[in-house]
Design a protein around this motif. Structure first.
Motif, PDB file in Angstrom:
ATOM      1  N   SER A 173       0.802  -1.224   0.000  1.00  0.00           N
ATOM      2  CA  SER A 173       0.000   0.000   0.000  1.00  0.00           C
ATOM      3  C   SER A 173       0.833   1.273   0.000  1.00  0.00           C
ATOM      4  N   PHE A 174       1.984   1.236   0.645  1.00  0.00           N
ATOM      5  CA  PHE A 174       2.767   2.456   0.825  1.00  0.00           C
ATOM      6  C   PHE A 174       4.138   2.405   0.156  1.00  0.00           C
ATOM      7  N   SER A 175       4.922   1.393   0.464  1.00  0.00           N
ATOM      8  CA  SER A 175       6.294   1.342  -0.072  1.00  0.00           C
ATOM      9  C   SER A 175       6.302   1.228  -1.587  1.00  0.00           C
ATOM     10  N   TYR A 176       5.574   0.221  -2.106  1.00  0.00           N
ATOM     11  CA  TYR A 176       5.575   0.057  -3.557  1.00  0.00           C
ATOM     12  C   TYR A 176       4.906   1.236  -4.256  1.00  0.00           C
ATOM     13  N   ARG A 177       3.842   1.741  -3.658  1.00  0.00           N
ATOM     14  CA  ARG A 177       3.144   2.869  -4.278  1.00  0.00           C
ATOM     15  C   ARG A 177       4.075   4.083  -4.399  1.00  0.00           C
ATOM     16  N   TYR A 178       4.860   4.336  -3.364  1.00  0.00           N
ATOM     17  CA  TYR A 178       5.795   5.470  -3.423  1.00  0.00           C
ATOM     18  C   TYR A 178       6.864   5.204  -4.477  1.00  0.00           C
ATOM     19  N   LEU A 179       7.386   3.989  -4.514  1.00  0.00           N
ATOM     20  CA  LEU A 179       8.372   3.610  -5.527  1.00  0.00           C
ATOM     21  C   LEU A 179       7.796   3.783  -6.922  1.00  0.00           C
ATOM     22  N   GLU A 180       6.554   3.395  -7.096  1.00  0.00           N
ATOM     23  CA  GLU A 180       5.886   3.490  -8.387  1.00  0.00           C
ATOM     24  C   GLU A 180       5.794   4.937  -8.866  1.00  0.00           C
ATOM     25  N   VAL A 181       5.371   5.828  -7.976  1.00  0.00           N
ATOM     26  CA  VAL A 181       5.190   7.231  -8.343  1.00  0.00           C
ATOM     27  C   VAL A 181       6.522   7.937  -8.512  1.00  0.00           C
ATOM     28  N   LYS A 182       7.440   7.690  -7.577  1.00  0.00           N
ATOM     29  CA  LYS A 182       8.690   8.433  -7.532  1.00  0.00           C
ATOM     30  C   LYS A 182       9.681   7.987  -8.599  1.00  0.00           C
ATOM     31  N   PHE A 183       9.731   6.682  -8.884  1.00  0.00           N
ATOM     32  CA  PHE A 183      10.806   6.172  -9.735  1.00  0.00           C
ATOM     33  C   PHE A 183      10.330   5.428 -10.981  1.00  0.00           C
ATOM     34  N   LEU A 184       9.047   5.013 -11.013  1.00  0.00           N
ATOM     35  CA  LEU A 184       8.575   4.209 -12.142  1.00  0.00           C
ATOM     36  C   LEU A 184       7.584   4.951 -13.026  1.00  0.00           C
TER      37      LEU A 184
END
Length: 412
Positions: A38-49
């Protein structure tokens, strides 16, 4: 980058603190999974992907800003730490375990049969629902799952017999193909995986289960469209969807469908803008779920707080969005809620784990634990009211079986 590094540190630190206790059955594992997805991957998705932020492509609504996501991720990390602290404190408390009580064969069969027969008509009714499902009560959907949880009880007691699997598969397939109800197969699937591991005395999934779970992660988001293709008799589209589920991972739904970090972060902003602080009122309304509205026409809605924090730029109420249990904690007690609520949950859930769970087959208390603990996925996502909806109503078979054994036990 600093925010993401801090998030990784919190994840590693929390897992390290509970390294001797954590396993696939432990509440901390469920929370770590919830946090990462919910949080870690979502941030990775927005910030880096290159993932889109909520409302980013809308010309009428206000997109969630990156600074809001940074703030949301930071406080989600703090909540993760305090959930783990609650688990640790609970581990230090000595509790008296229940005396072993095995499930009674006759009571298992009768209970499963009763709930199966009650649930089948509701299951058939919900098969004709349009994808939007407007006008259908959530409790009807829950009753429609009773045939599945009845079969799960039989599998828990008798093991993975081929005829129980054959009976279960049609229900699974129909729910999966309907699309919008596909999330409702997640909880019984996890229950069955935990049952399998418990019967094998394994604390973690083996390679076969890991492959199954990874495959499920890839194909699960496509079920909505596969179901549409199925009902429109478009077999070519079905095959294309199945192939794309594995082939085009980057454009598939490794992207978070519900953007929980965006929703939580936005909730904090909207609550601050309106200076909203409920001081526990939203929690006090949870027991009213048992009172039918025809007996109390002015009964407060469990989602009234979402209407009050929403605005024209972010109409969460109109769109039917959730705010996660952390957003619920924030609008009640501000930053104190992001510390106290996860801490209390971690403490109580770990006590429940210590008192109820064991690797003993056909054990009543372990069945109760497995049936209840899977509801955490919905609780973390939707809020504490989901404890009632998914922990009690959906698991009414579990409550029935527990009460029948606990309060009228007789030797077989």
């Amino acid at each position: 980058m600093i925010n993401f590094i801090f998030d990784i540190i919190c994840l590693v630190f929390s897992a390290y603190l509970l390294r001797k206790d954590i396993n696939f059955f432990h509440p901390m594992f469920f929370y770590l999974f919830f946090h990462i997805y919910s949080f870690s991957y979502r941030y990775l998705e927005v910030k880096f992907l290159g993932g889109d932020i909520l409302y980013q492509n809308s010309i009428y609504l206000q997109a969630v800003s990156l600074s809001e996501l940074n703030k949301g991720l930071f406080w989600a990390d703090i909540s993760l730490l305090f959930f783990s602290f609650g688990c640790i404190l609970s581990n230090k408390i000595k509790i008296k375990e229940f005396k072993d009580l095995n499930l009674c064969k006759d009571k298992v069969i009768i209970s499963a049969l009763i709930f199966f027969l009650i649930g089948v008509p509701f299951f058939l009714i919900t098969r004709d629902v349009d994808f939007s499902q407007d006008g259908f009560n959530i409790f009807i959907k829950i009753l429609s799952l009773w045939p599945i949880i009845s079969i799960c009880l039989l599998i828990y007691y008798y093991g993975f017999k081929w005829y129980y699997i054959a009976l279960l598969l049609p229900f699974y397939i129909l729910i999966a193909l309907q699309g919008y109800n596909r999330f409702m197969i997640i909880l019984p699937t996890i229950f069955l995986i935990m049952t399998y591991l418990m019967q094998k005395k394994n604390k973690w999934p083996d390679f076969k289960i890991i492959i199954f779970l990874v495959s499920l992660v890839f194909i699960f988001p496509q079920l909505k469209y596969i179901g549409m293709s199925f009902y429109s008799n478009n077999t070519l589209s079905i095959s294309e969807r199945l192939i794309s589920s594995y082939k085009n991972v980057s454009e598939n739904d490794l992207k978070s469908e519900s953007a929980f970090l965006d929703l939580f972060s936005s909730t904090m902003t909207m609550a601050d803008e309106k200076s909203i602080l409920y001081l526990g009122v939203t929690y006090l309304k949870i027991p009213t779920i048992f009172i039918p509205r025809f007996l109390w026409s002015e009964k407060p809605g469990l989602a009234d707080h979402i209407k009050e924090i929403s605005n024209d730029n972010r109409p969460f109420d109109i769109e039917g969005r959730i705010i996660t249990y952390l957003g619920e904690a924030y609008i009640n007690f501000s930053y104190l809620g992001l510390i106290s609520v996860p801490f209390i949950l971690g403490f109580l859930l770990t006590l429940f784990y210590k008192k109820f769970f064991s690797f003993k087959n056909k054990n009543l208390y372990s069945y109760v634990y497995l049936a209840f603990i899977i509801s955490l996925i919905q609780v973390f996502r939707d809020g504490l009211a989901s404890f009632i909806v998914f922990g009690l109503f959906q698991n009414f078979l579990m409550i029935f079986v527990f009460c029948w054994h606990k309060f009228s036990w007789s030797k077989r």
